[in-house]
Design an enzyme around this catalytic site. Structure first.
Site, PDB file in Angstrom:
ATOM      1  N   LYS A  76     -17.428  35.057  -4.636  1.00 25.09           N
ATOM      2  CA  LYS A  76     -16.315  34.228  -4.176  1.00 25.09           C
ATOM      3  C   LYS A  76     -15.242  35.070  -3.492  1.00 25.09           C
ATOM      4  O   LYS A  76     -14.920  36.168  -3.956  1.00 25.09           O
ATOM      5  CB  LYS A  76     -15.717  33.476  -5.370  1.00 25.09           C
ATOM      6  CG  LYS A  76     -14.640  32.459  -5.025  1.00 25.09           C
ATOM      7  CD  LYS A  76     -14.220  31.699  -6.269  1.00 25.09           C
ATOM      8  CE  LYS A  76     -13.094  30.724  -6.004  1.00 25.09           C
ATOM      9  NZ  LYS A  76     -12.701  29.968  -7.216  1.00 25.09           N
ATOM     10  N   SER A 151     -12.046  25.228  -6.662  1.00 24.12           N
ATOM     11  CA  SER A 151     -11.885  26.100  -5.519  1.00 24.12           C
ATOM     12  C   SER A 151     -13.153  26.911  -5.197  1.00 24.12           C
ATOM     13  O   SER A 151     -13.204  27.572  -4.167  1.00 24.12           O
ATOM     14  CB  SER A 151     -10.722  27.070  -5.758  1.00 24.12           C
ATOM     15  OG  SER A 151     -10.987  27.924  -6.854  1.00 24.12           O
ATOM     16  N   SER A 175     -12.119  25.012 -11.322  1.00 26.07           N
ATOM     17  CA  SER A 175     -12.684  25.495 -10.060  1.00 26.07           C
ATOM     18  C   SER A 175     -14.157  25.888 -10.108  1.00 26.07           C
ATOM     19  O   SER A 175     -14.758  26.129  -9.065  1.00 26.07           O
ATOM     20  CB  SER A 175     -11.861  26.669  -9.531  1.00 26.07           C
ATOM     21  OG  SER A 175     -10.586  26.233  -9.151  1.00 26.07           O
TER      22      SER A 175
END
Length: 498
Positions: A76, A151, A175
């Protein structure tokens, strides 16, 4: 069968087995993943930084005896150090490039995983839809008109699109779980302290952020946790040691469990019929597995609790913006999105004493929740209040956009000190995701289960929250439900390989 088709069908454990048996090479897998990444990139827009040359080089030298040797992976673009790779945090602030690997990255590499890209995130992980001014809209492989959630939306998109079988993700307010719920994946939010965030940071968002992964299968989530968990000398928290391996927990029958279900909205906002249908599907699967399920209420988890959570997040955002300004050597408020500026300014005017009081209040509520739900092996509850939204659905429009503009341009963040005004902003920010922040505050583990697909063909997952430190029970329950439901075989229809 083509290598791309094998990549699309198999989970990480299956792919590693093929490499270890000599039926596939790491180079073949990495080349297939890169080819699929590029083929799907215009459709889903999930890559922040391609790492193709480094991935091919690593594939040539990786030890094929490693547990996940040669398995393509993604990291990520937020809150992690990857030596020599720019990490943008989904922002237009100049990227941070570490000269080291985070502890978790070192553990990924030691397991034989091969990062092929960093995955998109909204700015600083603040939105639960992966849309940013820096990178644009990340789209759902099940239907590219809809969100992946956030996210960790880029991570979820790459896994759901069959580019990689699993991907690194993080969770500070849902997230990991929200993108999993939107993209039909398994997403385990780990216990606080289970996986270190060091040396990039000791803690994030007052200990509310954790790292792990999104995956196609429960066994992959368990295996990844076996390979990445454990204390680090720089970590301020430590989760209780598991009784055995997480993979063994996922492989065993859970026995007869006592489960609870919490179906109310802590915000008192509407919940779609599809979300309640997904929750009922999970309850039916649990009962088919032989477990008892009781309805419970959590009356003290309400709007005041959620407002306190939101205030801690704004304080963390304010601190992040200050730290970024120091790193870059100049002010960065002009680089960030309007909503981020508003949150940072509000966080800056919350007094330190009030913030300490808020944290103590959240801790007291956490202790109460943990004590009162301790008799249950897990609590089932929703993750998203509605099926995956259309892209752009949470952008402020009309009067909302006007208000946000005024808050920004006139520096009126002080208006958010008014409870009703903050409540309106909270409702607009969280009307899609009412529940996930609960476990970030309490530090409990919680796993997203892809139990449902809507009539429109969109995934809609729910979560099972466990006792602190007890990922093993959650993984055992999730694996049983996966076996009963067959969800592991579901695949997004985007560019199905021949």
């Amino acid at each position: 069968m083509s290598v791309e088709r094998v990549l699309w069908e198999e989970d990480a454990t299956g792919l590693a087995g093929l490499v270890q048996k000599g039926e596939l090479s790491p180079q073949e897998l990495v080349d297939a993943a890169i080819a699929r990444a590029e083929a799907t990139r215009p459709d889903i827009n999930a890559i922040a930084e391609p790492l193709y040359d480094a991935a091919r080089a690593r594939a040539r030298t990786v030890d094929r005896k490693l547990p996940l040797a040669g398995v393509p992976f993604a990291l990520k673009d937020l809150g992690i150090g990857l030596k020599g790779v720019p990490i943008h945090g989904g922002s237009r602030i100049p990227a941070f490039t570490a000269d080291y690997n985070s502890v978790m990255v070192e553990r990924h590499l030691a397991a034989g995983l091969i990062p092929i890209a960093t995955s998109t995130s909204p700015e600083h992980g603040l939105r639960l839809m992966t849309e940013s001014a820096a990178f644009g809209i990340t789209r759902n492989p099940w239907n590219t008109g809809h969100t992946t959630g956030g996210s960790s939306g880029g991570a979820a998109a790459l896994v759901a699109a069959g580019v990689v079988p699993a991907a690194h993700a993080s969770d500070g307010g849902g997230s990991i779980r929200v993108p999993s719920a939107c993209c039909g994946l398994v997403g385990l939010k780990t216990s606080r302290g289970r996986v270190p965030l060091t040396p990039l940071t000791s803690e994030s968002w007052f200990g509310m952020v954790v790292d792990h992964a999104v995956a196609r299968s429960v066994r992959d989530s368990a295996r990844l946790l076996d390979l990445t968990h454990g204390p680090d000398p720089l970590s301020p928290y430590g989760a209780p040691a598991p009784k055995g391996s997480f993979a063994a927990a996922a492989a065993r029958d859970p026995g007869k469990l006592r489960l609870a279900v919490y179906r109310k909205s802590p915000l008192g906002l509407p919940i779609s019929a599809e979300t309640l249908r997904a929750l009922d599907t999970a309850i039916a699967l649990a009962r088919e597995g032989g477990h008892t399920v009781e309805e419970i209420d959590l009356p003290y988890i309400g709007r005041d609790f959620m407002a306190d959570f939101c205030k801690t997040v704004t304080s963390a955002v304010a601190g992040t913006i200050r730290a970024e300004a120091l790193r870059v050597g100049r002010g960065v408020l002009g680089d960030v999105e309007r909503a981020t500026r508003v949150l940072a300014r509000f966080g800056d005017i919350i007094p330190a004493g009030e913030l300490y009081e808020i944290l103590q209040r959240l801790n007291a509520t956490s202790r109460r929740l943990i004590a009162e739900t301790a008799p249950y092996d897990a609590v089932l509850m929703p993750i998203i209040a509605h099926p995956p939204l259309a892209c752009g659905a949470m952008d402020p429009k009309g009067a909302d956009e006007l208000i946000e503009n005024l808050l920004d341009k006139l520096h009126l963040a002080r208006l958010l000190r008014i409870k009703s005004f903050l409540g309106q902003l909270m409702d607009k920010s969280l009307w899609f995701t009412h529940w996930p922040a609960i476990q970030n505050v309490t530090g409990q583990p919680s796993i997203a289960l892809p139990v449902h697909v809507t009539e429109a063909g969109l995934p809609l997952g729910i979560q099972a929250a466990g006792r602190p430190g007890d990922e093993e029970t959650l993984l055992s329950l999730a694996a049983q439900m996966e076996k009963i439901s067959g969800w592991q075989k579901r695949r997004a229809p985007l560019k199905v390989p021949s």
